[in-house]
Design an enzyme around this catalytic site. Structure first.
Site, PDB file in Angstrom:
ATOM      1  N   GLY A  64       0.845  -1.200   0.000  1.00  0.00           N
ATOM      2  CA  GLY A  64       0.000   0.000   0.000  1.00  0.00           C
ATOM      3  C   GLY A  64       0.874   1.241   0.000  1.00  0.00           C
TER       4      GLY A  64
ATOM      5  N   GLY B 279      -0.250   5.062  -1.027  1.00  0.00           N
ATOM      6  CA  GLY B 279      -1.301   5.796  -0.334  1.00  0.00           C
ATOM      7  C   GLY B 279      -0.789   6.989   0.452  1.00  0.00           C
ATOM      8  N   GLN B 280      -1.696   7.596   1.222  1.00  0.00           N
ATOM      9  CA  GLN B 280      -1.338   8.808   1.985  1.00  0.00           C
ATOM     10  C   GLN B 280      -0.165   8.533   2.931  1.00  0.00           C
ATOM     11  OE1 GLN B 280      -4.300  10.344   4.738  1.00  0.00           O
ATOM     12  NE2 GLN B 280      -3.215  12.292   4.983  1.00  0.00           N
TER      13      GLN B 280
ATOM     14  N   ASP C 280       2.359  -2.098  -4.243  1.00  0.00           N
ATOM     15  CA  ASP C 280       0.978  -1.614  -4.255  1.00  0.00           C
ATOM     16  C   ASP C 280       0.227  -2.359  -5.357  1.00  0.00           C
ATOM     17  OD1 ASP C 280      -0.220   1.288  -2.933  1.00  0.00           O
ATOM     18  OD2 ASP C 280      -1.431   0.328  -4.504  1.00  0.00           O
TER      19      ASP C 280
ATOM     20  N   TYR D 222     -15.614  -0.244   8.297  1.00  0.00           N
ATOM     21  CA  TYR D 222     -14.211   0.108   8.544  1.00  0.00           C
ATOM     22  C   TYR D 222     -13.848  -0.216   9.998  1.00  0.00           C
ATOM     23  CZ  TYR D 222     -10.079   3.225   8.734  1.00  0.00           C
ATOM     24  OH  TYR D 222      -8.817   3.755   8.897  1.00  0.00           O
TER      25      TYR D 222
HETATM   26  P1  NAD Z   1      -4.801   5.098   1.426  1.00  0.00           P
HETATM   27  O1  NAD Z   1      -6.197   4.786   1.008  1.00  0.00           O
HETATM   28  O2  NAD Z   1      -4.278   6.443   1.155  1.00  0.00           O
HETATM   29  O3  NAD Z   1      -3.787   4.056   0.767  1.00  0.00           O
HETATM   30  C1  NAD Z   1      -4.035   2.686   0.730  1.00  0.00           C
HETATM   31  C2  NAD Z   1      -3.158   2.083  -0.344  1.00  0.00           C
HETATM   32  O4  NAD Z   1      -3.443   0.678  -0.390  1.00  0.00           O
HETATM   33  C3  NAD Z   1      -3.419   2.636  -1.751  1.00  0.00           C
HETATM   34  O5  NAD Z   1      -2.205   3.004  -2.369  1.00  0.00           O
HETATM   35  C4  NAD Z   1      -4.075   1.482  -2.494  1.00  0.00           C
HETATM   36  O6  NAD Z   1      -3.734   1.420  -3.873  1.00  0.00           O
HETATM   37  C5  NAD Z   1      -3.486   0.290  -1.741  1.00  0.00           C
HETATM   38  N1  NAD Z   1      -4.315  -0.904  -1.865  1.00  0.00           N
HETATM   39  C6  NAD Z   1      -5.667  -0.996  -1.820  1.00  0.00           C
HETATM   40  N2  NAD Z   1      -6.037  -2.277  -2.002  1.00  0.00           N
HETATM   41  C7  NAD Z   1      -4.901  -2.995  -2.142  1.00  0.00           C
HETATM   42  C8  NAD Z   1      -4.630  -4.362  -2.354  1.00  0.00           C
HETATM   43  N3  NAD Z   1      -5.614  -5.268  -2.487  1.00  0.00           N
HETATM   44  N4  NAD Z   1      -3.336  -4.756  -2.455  1.00  0.00           N
HETATM   45  C9  NAD Z   1      -2.328  -3.853  -2.350  1.00  0.00           C
HETATM   46  N5  NAD Z   1      -2.518  -2.551  -2.153  1.00  0.00           N
HETATM   47  C10 NAD Z   1      -3.801  -2.120  -2.047  1.00  0.00           C
HETATM   48  O7  NAD Z   1      -4.689   4.746   2.974  1.00  0.00           O
HETATM   49  P2  NAD Z   1      -3.710   5.389   4.061  1.00  0.00           P
HETATM   50  O8  NAD Z   1      -4.343   6.631   4.522  1.00  0.00           O
HETATM   51  O9  NAD Z   1      -2.335   5.425   3.553  1.00  0.00           O
HETATM   52  O10 NAD Z   1      -3.892   4.347   5.253  1.00  0.00           O
HETATM   53  C11 NAD Z   1      -3.016   3.264   5.449  1.00  0.00           C
HETATM   54  C12 NAD Z   1      -3.482   2.511   6.686  1.00  0.00           C
HETATM   55  O11 NAD Z   1      -3.545   3.411   7.797  1.00  0.00           O
HETATM   56  C13 NAD Z   1      -4.888   1.906   6.561  1.00  0.00           C
HETATM   57  O12 NAD Z   1      -4.942   0.715   7.300  1.00  0.00           O
HETATM   58  C14 NAD Z   1      -5.763   2.952   7.232  1.00  0.00           C
HETATM   59  O13 NAD Z   1      -6.950   2.393   7.741  1.00  0.00           O
HETATM   60  C15 NAD Z   1      -4.853   3.397   8.342  1.00  0.00           C
HETATM   61  N6  NAD Z   1      -5.196   4.718   8.879  1.00  0.00           N
HETATM   62  C16 NAD Z   1      -5.069   5.826   8.117  1.00  0.00           C
HETATM   63  C17 NAD Z   1      -5.428   7.069   8.635  1.00  0.00           C
HETATM   64  C18 NAD Z   1      -5.306   8.336   7.841  1.00  0.00           C
HETATM   65  O14 NAD Z   1      -5.745   9.387   8.305  1.00  0.00           O
HETATM   66  N7  NAD Z   1      -4.696   8.299   6.652  1.00  0.00           N
HETATM   67  C19 NAD Z   1      -5.920   7.147   9.938  1.00  0.00           C
HETATM   68  C20 NAD Z   1      -6.090   5.981  10.674  1.00  0.00           C
HETATM   69  C21 NAD Z   1      -5.688   4.763  10.146  1.00  0.00           C
HETATM   70  N1  SER Z   2      -8.525   9.016   8.429  1.00  0.00           N
HETATM   71  C1  SER Z   2      -9.217   7.757   8.623  1.00  0.00           C
HETATM   72  C2  SER Z   2     -10.602   7.849   8.128  1.00  0.00           C
HETATM   73  O1  SER Z   2     -11.163   8.905   8.283  1.00  0.00           O
HETATM   74  C3  SER Z   2      -9.241   7.401  10.093  1.00  0.00           C
HETATM   75  O2  SER Z   2      -9.064   6.054  10.218  1.00  0.00           O
HETATM   76  O3  SER Z   2     -11.123   6.894   7.627  1.00  0.00           O
END
Ligand code: NAD
Ligand code: SER
Length: 339
Positions: A30, A33-34, A56, A164
């Site tokens: 992944g 992603g962000q 990814d 989620y």
């Molecule tokens: P995101 O949606 O920005 O990125 C997720 C990445 O996973 C993407 O690049 C997507 O292409 C990839 N992906 C999706 N399905 C896939 C698959 N089957 N195989 C391989 N890659 C795949 O998410 P993020 O914000 O980077 O979050 C990463 C983790 O952190 C997640 O578990 C999310 O729940 C957790 N999280 C994020 C936040 C936040 O504010 N960004 C807050 C709490 C928790």
């Molecule tokens: N930034 C995430 C969401 O809003 C928190 O897990 O889904």
């Protein structure tokens, strides 16, 4: 955590490149992603560019992620993809970031479950077979409407009503199960909303707190999708990256908890982030048009978490508050969006 390792992680934020001794070959799933788009380069700075593989579903990777180290395509719902990469690159640590964020998952619950839990179970099984350490983030979304909203304790009621949240609670339980039953070194944090300026968030409930900065620079105004008074925990990305690496380097004998630690840096409602922006852009304007789905989710999440267990067990401490983050976000985005 040993002083040397903490120093090494600290050094990436001072732009230095030092090798740590714990994790040696790392797979980030992944990576586009962000979080992944910033965690991957941060890990490469500490552990060496050739030792961090970016993977990814979206492939080929673009820009720096592709140019600065090895990469491969992984569909995390396919265990063989993960096992092949672990064998090929001799991986000892996996950062599993594949997930569908809260609002997007609510629009397609089966996808949310299949990616959130499918990817995690595959990572757990591969980690068990190949003796990898595994980091999989949980979230403030792991709590629900009947959780205490203020100073939300580390160990408390977790009955979320979003898909989620259901995946996050299940993920925490599965990760602890694999640690206790099979000895897999699983560790995790409950991230709050993350605010960053490299990659836009992927469809969550806290996204507004990123979008507001882009809108401030581009248009000088923002329409907020949440109601005034909606408090949530938040964190600036540099703190999230440092916390992630510090937890994975933490002395395991000090960890009473594992999956997952509450961590937070600040808690605010929309008026407060708007006021922080107005300190630097006095003409910034905000109005409201609330989104029912996101408002319902936000109302069920904590107002502010108690992160004292993370502080006590592995030394968690955030560096950015709302003002420091706002100053940095506006400075970076002014340059980025002028290009
Ligand atoms: P995101 O949606 O920005 O990125 C997720 C990445 O996973 C993407 O690049 C997507 O292409 C990839 N992906 C999706 N399905 C896939 C698959 N089957 N195989 C391989 N890659 C795949 O998410 P993020 O914000 O980077 O979050 C990463 C983790 O952190 C997640 O578990 C999310 O729940 C957790 N999280 C994020 C936040 C936040 O504010 N960004 C807050 C709490 C928790
Ligand atoms: N930034 C995430 C969401 O809003 C928190 O897990 O889904």
């Amino acid at each position: 955590m040993e002083i040397k390792k903490r120093f090494n992680i600290f050094c990436i934020f001072a732009g230095q490149n030092l090798n740590s001794s714990s994790m040696k070959k790392i797979l980030v799933i992944g990576a586009c992603g962000q979080i992944g788009s910033e965690l991957t380069p941060a890990l490469r700075k500490v552990y060496g560019t050739d030792n961090v593989v970016a993977a990814d579903l979206m492939y080929p990777l673009k820009g720096d992620l592709a140019d600065s180290g090895p990469s491969c395509k992984i569909d995390a719902t396919n265990a063989q993809d993960i096992a092949d990469a672990v064998k090929k690159y001799n991986i000892d640590s996996i950062f599993n970031l594949a997930a569908i964020l809260s609002a997007k998952a609510e629009a397609n619950p089966m996808l949310g479950w299949n990616v959130g839990i499918g990817a995690l179970l595959n990572c757990l099984e591969v980690s068990r077979e190949f003796h990898c350490a595994l980091f999989t983030p949980s979230s403030i979304g792991a709590f629900g409407a009947n959780t205490p909203h203020d100073k939300t304790p580390q160990d408390t009621i977790q009955r979320p009503q979003t898909i989620y949240g259901v995946t996050k609670v299940t993920g925490e339980l599965l990760s602890d199960y694999y640690y206790k039953r099979f000895g897999v070194d699983t560790r995790s944090v409950r991230f709050p909303g993350l605010i960053s300026n490299v990659t836009l968030p992927g469809g969550g409930t806290t996204d507004y707190a990123v979008e507001i900065y882009y809108a401030a620079i581009k248009e000088g105004k923002f329409t907020c999708p949440l109601k005034p008074g909606t408090y949530m925990d938040m964190m600036y990305m540099p703190d999230a990256l440092r916390g992630t690496m510090e937890l994975m380097e933490a002395d395991p004998s000090k960890l009473i908890h594992r999956n997952s630690f509450n961590i937070t840096a600040m808690s605010f409602e929309p008026e407060q982030i708007a006021a922080a922006i107005r300190k630097y852009m006095p003409d910034f304007k905000m109005d409201y048009k609330f989104d029912e789905l996101r408002q319902g989710i936000a109302d069920s999440w904590p107002n502010s978490m108690d992160d004292s267990c993370a502080r006590a067990e592995w030394g968690w401490k955030p560096e950015y508050d709302l003002d420091a983050m706002t100053r940095d976000m506006l400075e970076v985005l002014k340059v980025k969006l002028a290009k």
